[in-house]
Design a protein around this motif. Structure first.
Motif, PDB file in Angstrom:
ATOM      1  N   UNK A 167       0.852  -1.184   0.000  1.00 59.66           N
ATOM      2  CA  UNK A 167       0.000   0.000   0.000  1.00 59.66           C
ATOM      3  C   UNK A 167       0.888   1.234   0.000  1.00 59.66           C
ATOM      4  N   UNK A 168       0.732   2.085  -1.026  1.00 58.23           N
ATOM      5  CA  UNK A 168       1.557   3.286  -1.121  1.00 58.23           C
ATOM      6  C   UNK A 168       1.140   4.300  -0.062  1.00 58.23           C
ATOM      7  N   UNK A 169       2.093   5.148   0.317  1.00 57.29           N
ATOM      8  CA  UNK A 169       1.813   6.132   1.356  1.00 57.29           C
ATOM      9  C   UNK A 169       0.693   7.087   0.964  1.00 57.29           C
ATOM     10  N   UNK A 170       0.586   7.424  -0.318  1.00 53.03           N
ATOM     11  CA  UNK A 170      -0.507   8.306  -0.761  1.00 53.03           C
ATOM     12  C   UNK A 170      -1.861   7.685  -0.450  1.00 53.03           C
ATOM     13  N   UNK A 171      -1.991   6.382  -0.695  1.00 52.55           N
ATOM     14  CA  UNK A 171      -3.252   5.695  -0.420  1.00 52.55           C
ATOM     15  C   UNK A 171      -3.494   5.549   1.084  1.00 52.55           C
ATOM     16  N   UNK A 172      -2.409   5.390   1.835  1.00 48.97           N
ATOM     17  CA  UNK A 172      -2.529   5.330   3.288  1.00 48.97           C
ATOM     18  C   UNK A 172      -3.050   6.662   3.824  1.00 48.97           C
ATOM     19  N   UNK A 173      -2.555   7.758   3.280  1.00 42.16           N
ATOM     20  CA  UNK A 173      -3.001   9.078   3.715  1.00 42.16           C
ATOM     21  C   UNK A 173      -4.437   9.357   3.277  1.00 42.16           C
ATOM     22  N   UNK A 174      -4.825   8.848   2.111  1.00 42.13           N
ATOM     23  CA  UNK A 174      -6.217   8.994   1.673  1.00 42.13           C
ATOM     24  C   UNK A 174      -7.155   8.293   2.652  1.00 42.13           C
ATOM     25  N   UNK A 175      -6.741   7.113   3.106  1.00 41.70           N
ATOM     26  CA  UNK A 175      -7.535   6.379   4.087  1.00 41.70           C
ATOM     27  C   UNK A 175      -7.611   7.165   5.398  1.00 41.70           C
ATOM     28  N   UNK A 176      -6.492   7.726   5.814  1.00 39.75           N
ATOM     29  CA  UNK A 176      -6.456   8.524   7.043  1.00 39.75           C
ATOM     30  C   UNK A 176      -7.363   9.743   6.935  1.00 39.75           C
ATOM     31  N   UNK A 177      -7.420  10.343   5.757  1.00 34.71           N
ATOM     32  CA  UNK A 177      -8.231  11.546   5.555  1.00 34.71           C
ATOM     33  C   UNK A 177      -9.723  11.292   5.722  1.00 34.71           C
ATOM     34  N   UNK A 178     -10.143  10.046   5.618  1.00 32.86           N
ATOM     35  CA  UNK A 178     -11.565   9.747   5.828  1.00 32.86           C
ATOM     36  C   UNK A 178     -11.946   9.838   7.306  1.00 32.86           C
ATOM     37  N   UNK A 179     -10.937   9.882   8.188  1.00 36.88           N
ATOM     38  CA  UNK A 179     -11.177   9.969   9.627  1.00 36.88           C
ATOM     39  C   UNK A 179     -10.943  11.365  10.194  1.00 36.88           C
ATOM     40  N   UNK A 180     -10.146  12.158   9.503  1.00 38.27           N
ATOM     41  CA  UNK A 180      -9.798  13.481  10.006  1.00 38.27           C
ATOM     42  C   UNK A 180      -8.589  14.016   9.262  1.00 38.27           C
ATOM     43  N   UNK A 181      -7.811  14.859   9.936  1.00 33.20           N
ATOM     44  CA  UNK A 181      -6.648  15.479   9.310  1.00 33.20           C
ATOM     45  C   UNK A 181      -5.364  14.807   9.797  1.00 33.20           C
ATOM     46  N   UNK A 182      -4.604  14.179   8.890  1.00 29.32           N
ATOM     47  CA  UNK A 182      -3.306  13.624   9.282  1.00 29.32           C
ATOM     48  C   UNK A 182      -2.363  14.749   9.713  1.00 29.32           C
ATOM     49  N   UNK A 183      -1.644  14.525  10.823  1.00 30.36           N
ATOM     50  CA  UNK A 183      -0.703  15.513  11.334  1.00 30.36           C
ATOM     51  C   UNK A 183       0.603  14.815  11.681  1.00 30.36           C
ATOM     52  N   UNK A 184       1.744  15.515  11.617  1.00 32.28           N
ATOM     53  CA  UNK A 184       3.006  14.905  12.048  1.00 32.28           C
ATOM     54  C   UNK A 184       2.952  14.585  13.537  1.00 32.28           C
ATOM     55  N   UNK A 185       3.517  13.465  13.924  1.00 33.59           N
ATOM     56  CA  UNK A 185       3.543  13.111  15.345  1.00 33.59           C
ATOM     57  C   UNK A 185       4.530  13.983  16.109  1.00 33.59           C
ATOM     58  N   UNK A 186       5.516  14.527  15.405  1.00 32.82           N
ATOM     59  CA  UNK A 186       6.503  15.448  15.973  1.00 32.82           C
ATOM     60  C   UNK A 186       6.548  16.716  15.129  1.00 32.82           C
ATOM     61  N   UNK A 187       6.953  17.820  15.738  1.00 32.78           N
ATOM     62  CA  UNK A 187       6.945  19.117  15.051  1.00 32.78           C
ATOM     63  C   UNK A 187       7.768  19.087  13.768  1.00 32.78           C
ATOM     64  N   UNK A 188       8.872  18.353  13.768  1.00 31.03           N
ATOM     65  CA  UNK A 188       9.745  18.307  12.590  1.00 31.03           C
ATOM     66  C   UNK A 188       9.561  17.018  11.789  1.00 31.03           C
TER      67      UNK A 188
END
Length: 221
Positions: free
Chosen positions: A22-43
């Motif tokens: 599963x490519x990261x783009x598709x993983x992020x698309x799946x995450x977007x169905x739940x809310x806004x993906x954010x970095x776990x750390x500031x950097x």
């Protein structure tokens, strides 16, 4: 790939047999169905790669710095933030051999005493986050979601007084009495956790040096 939101609301987590590549783009698309993906750390980036690492190579004040490649105790992800991430999405990118499981507990299964309930909202802890450390209670409330959440990660939390110490010990004792759910990973699996409701950890380390466990993680606001 569809997410069963009703099941997620009912149980606090859902487990999906996904795609082995599963490519990261598709993983992020799946995450977007739940809310806004954010970095776990500031950097950091939107997708973290998690692998068991030795304590000497781990980030300071992290679970890996304390436990290395071994067992991780139950915890809230991103407990070092003022408001922890709403959901955690985990994707088994590479699994070879018999790897450590992921353990889960639904805090809604625990009936706290009225006294403990009050102390969850009152007792203060120092939340260690480099120069951005702050004081916070174990439990908070989101006006947006109209929902309570619990922050629990002993690797980044220090009790400020005797009452705070007693409270976190009682919470630990309550948690220890509940049967854990266990996820045994195969490559391509996806686990979505309601991080405000469930704690998760890592099972006992496998003795085989040939085992490979690479998990991609997306934290969702």
């Amino acid at each position: 790939m569809d997410i069963d939101l009703n099941k997620l609301r009912d149980t606090g987590w859902i487990f999906l047999r996904g795609e082995k590549s599963l490519k990261q783009d598709n993983l992020l698309k799946l995450a977007n169905t739940l809310g806004e993906p954010i970095p776990s750390r500031a950097t950091g980036t939107l997708v973290d790669t998690l692998m068991p690492v030795d304590t000497k190579k781990a980030r300071p004040n992290s679970l890996s710095a304390l436990y290395g490649t071994g067992h991780f105790p139950l915890h809230t992800d991103t407990a070092y933030k003022k408001v922890p991430a709403r959901y955690i999405l985990l994707y088994a990118k590479q699994i070879e051999g018999e790897v450590q499981s992921t353990t889960l507990i639904d805090l809604e299964k625990i009936k706290f005493s009225q006294d403990l309930e009050e102390r969850l909202d009152r007792c203060l802890y120092t939340i260690i986050n480099s120069r951005h450390s702050f004081l916070a209670t174990l439990r908070g409330y989101s006006n947006t979601h109209r929902k309570n959440w619990i922050r629990f990660d002993t690797s980044c939390m220090l009790a400020t007084n005797k009452e705070s110490t007693v409270t976190i010990n009682e919470l630990n004792e309550s948690i220890s009495k509940v049967t854990l759910d266990t996820i045994n990973w195969t490559q391509g699996d996806i686990l979505i956790i309601d991080n405000w409701r469930c704690l998760h950890g890592r099972g006992v380390a496998n003795s085989s040096a040939k085992a490979v466990r690479v998990i991609e993680r997306v934290t969702i606001q």
